[in-house]
Design an enzyme around this catalytic site. Structure first.
Site, PDB file in Angstrom:
ATOM      1  N   HIS A 157       0.782  -1.243  -0.255  1.00  0.00           N
ATOM      2  CA  HIS A 157      -0.097   0.135  -0.102  1.00  0.00           C
ATOM      3  C   HIS A 157       0.907   1.240   0.033  1.00  0.00           C
ATOM      4  O   HIS A 157       0.438   2.365  -0.119  1.00  0.00           O
ATOM      5  CB  HIS A 157      -0.878  -0.034   0.957  1.00  0.00           C
ATOM      6  N   CYS A 212      -1.114   9.147  18.551  1.00  0.00           N
ATOM      7  CA  CYS A 212      -2.036   9.535  19.740  1.00  0.00           C
ATOM      8  C   CYS A 212      -2.092   7.992  20.437  1.00  0.00           C
ATOM      9  O   CYS A 212      -2.400   7.056  19.628  1.00  0.00           O
ATOM     10  CB  CYS A 212      -3.311   9.897  19.235  1.00  0.00           C
TER      11      CYS A 212
HETATM   12  N1  PLP Z   1       7.707  -0.305   8.083  1.00  0.00           N
HETATM   13  C1  PLP Z   1       7.685   1.108   7.657  1.00  0.00           C
HETATM   14  C2  PLP Z   1       8.918   2.007   7.487  1.00  0.00           C
HETATM   15  C3  PLP Z   1       6.430   2.017   7.524  1.00  0.00           C
HETATM   16  O1  PLP Z   1       6.318   3.142   7.151  1.00  0.00           O
HETATM   17  C4  PLP Z   1       5.310   1.178   7.734  1.00  0.00           C
HETATM   18  C5  PLP Z   1       4.057   1.691   7.325  1.00  0.00           C
HETATM   19  O2  PLP Z   1       3.820   2.856   7.939  1.00  0.00           O
HETATM   20  C6  PLP Z   1       5.455  -0.186   8.072  1.00  0.00           C
HETATM   21  C7  PLP Z   1       6.707  -0.921   8.262  1.00  0.00           C
HETATM   22  C8  PLP Z   1       4.162  -1.212   8.235  1.00  0.00           C
HETATM   23  O3  PLP Z   1       3.730  -1.675   7.091  1.00  0.00           O
HETATM   24  P1  PLP Z   1       2.030  -2.005   6.927  1.00  0.00           P
HETATM   25  O4  PLP Z   1       1.243  -0.862   7.041  1.00  0.00           O
HETATM   26  O5  PLP Z   1       2.089  -2.795   5.528  1.00  0.00           O
HETATM   27  O6  PLP Z   1       1.855  -2.940   8.165  1.00  0.00           O
END
Ligand code: PLP
Length: 385
Positions: free
Chosen positions: A201, A325
């Site tokens: 995503h 938050c």
């Molecule tokens: N790692 C990083 C650097 C992220 O920015 C995010 C999501 O914001 C994630 C891991 C987690 O991914 P997911 O939302 O697909 O669980």
């Protein structure tokens, strides 16, 4: 009113081409990819194509891709799975204070479970010093985990150099490339990492789908046991439409790196320069050059980020304050705190992250509405002080 979405680091819209590929796998080709009949075979073929597309995106072999439910699971699998597989040989983990909570929270759990966990500090740009990694690794270190690009301030870490140090010490190297995938050409061979996390995503694919690349020869135990899917490395019936979407999103993202990212970087620079010019006392966070093309992160001392985000939303603009938050109390961003931003300023931050759909007019709109918002928020806070 104009609508300007500048929160692509939180999530991106699914590209129409991605959605079109996914749709038939919800109903027409609904088979279980593990079934032996033609419905199953059809689903299996689609999963195989998706695996090839993801592998191609990062220069890996298809059999090195384990599909997961997202970046969080990929990070969990890398850390927990590697330490579990190394039990009795090496038990240590070295990571750092600027990681995403998917890594930091897992590291904390592993610490409670008795592993030797080292959380390295970072510099003012949220970067890890490779020499600090060299000092931290030892005979017991099983895994080093350092993200490729920071999700809050956009800084790009010296992962290649750190991977070399991990390898010399006999440890495996993991990198969370969830954010980096939207702005950098990824090549696991060049980076020298053993494991790399992705999330669909963040690259215009669906939510709830991700992958962990596990290079051949890396020790990893499953954390989800079950039906033996993903070559026994991750149990659970495959989310076929999701995987199809992720594969297509990765294929398109590769092209987007040359087709869109340079334009996004120019718009980001225009946004950054315009804000610094128009908002007195504004500062930029993160590495000035080694940073993701789509990320601009500001400090507006005296203007609470949460309040600025709400006021921006009223003007049709989506941004993020970079703070979380929790249970009614707003906590300062752990990344900003690790970078040494004073606590009284760590709440005054705003992240604006651009994407493929961002236009010049969008940036001009933000440059028009943001400076008076910061001014108003500052005045209101001054009045209350
Ligand atoms: N790692 C990083 C650097 C992220 O920015 C995010 C999501 O914001 C994630 C891991 C987690 O991914 P997911 O939302 O697909 O669980």
């Amino acid at each position: 009113m104009r609508k300007v979405y500048l929160d692509h680091a939180a999530t991106t819209p699914v590209r129409p081409e991605v959605l079109a590929e996914m749709v038939p796998y919800f109903s027409e080709h609904f088979g279980n990819a593990s079934s032996g009949h033609q419905w199953g075979r059809r689903a299996r073929e689609a999963v195989d194509v998706a695996r090839e597309q993801v592998a191609e995106f990062i220069g890996a072999h298809p059999d090195e891709i384990i599909f997961t439910s997202g970046g969080t699971e990929a990070d969990n699998l890398a850390l927990r799975g590697c330490l579990s597989a190394m039990r009795g040989k090496r038990g240590g983990l070295v990571t750092n204070a600027a990681e995403h909570d998917a890594v930091l929270g897992t590291a904390e759990e592993l610490l409670h479970a008795g592993h030797a966990v080292t959380i390295l500090g970072v510099d003012q740009q949220a970067c890890v010093d490779p020499e600090a990694v060299r000092r931290a690794v030892n005979q017991d270190t099983a895994l080093v985990s350092v993200m490729l690009a920071n999700n809050e301030v956009g800084s790009i870490q010296p992962v290649g150099e750190i991977a070399g140090i991990a390898r010399e010490s006999g440890a495996f190297m993991h990198t969370d490339a969830v954010q980096a995938a939207a702005g950098l050409a990824l090549d696991v061979e060049e980076l020298g990492v053993d494991m790399l996390s992705l999330s669909a995503h963040k690259v215009y694919g669906p939510k709830g789908v991700g992958a962990l690349c596990v290079r051949r020869g890396t020790r990893l135990a499953p954390i989800l046991t079950g039906g033996g899917q993903e070559l026994g490395r991750r149990g659970g019936t495959e989310n076929v439409p999701g995987l199809v979407g992720m594969g297509k999103a990765c294929e398109l993202m590769k092209r987007s790196l040359t087709e869109d990212v340079p334009r996004i970087a120019r718009l980001r620079d225009r946004l950054r320069d315009g804000i610094l010019e128009r908002v007195p006392g504004a500062r930029c966070n993160g590495h000035p050059e080694r940073r993701l093309a789509n990320n601009a992160h500001f400090l507006f001392p005296g203007a609470l980020g949460e309040t600025v985000v709400v006021a921006l939303d009223e003007q049709g603009v989506a941004g993020s304050s970079g703070s979380a938050c929790a249970a009614g109390s707003t906590e300062a961003s752990h990344v900003l705190v690790a970078m040494g931003v004073p606590l009284d300023q760590a709440y005054d931050s705003l992240r604006l992250s651009l994407g493929r759909g961002t236009s010049e007019q969008d940036i001009e709109w933000v440059l028009q509405v943001l400076p008076p918002i910061v001014e108003r928020v500052r005045q209101a806070q001054d009045g209350r002080a």
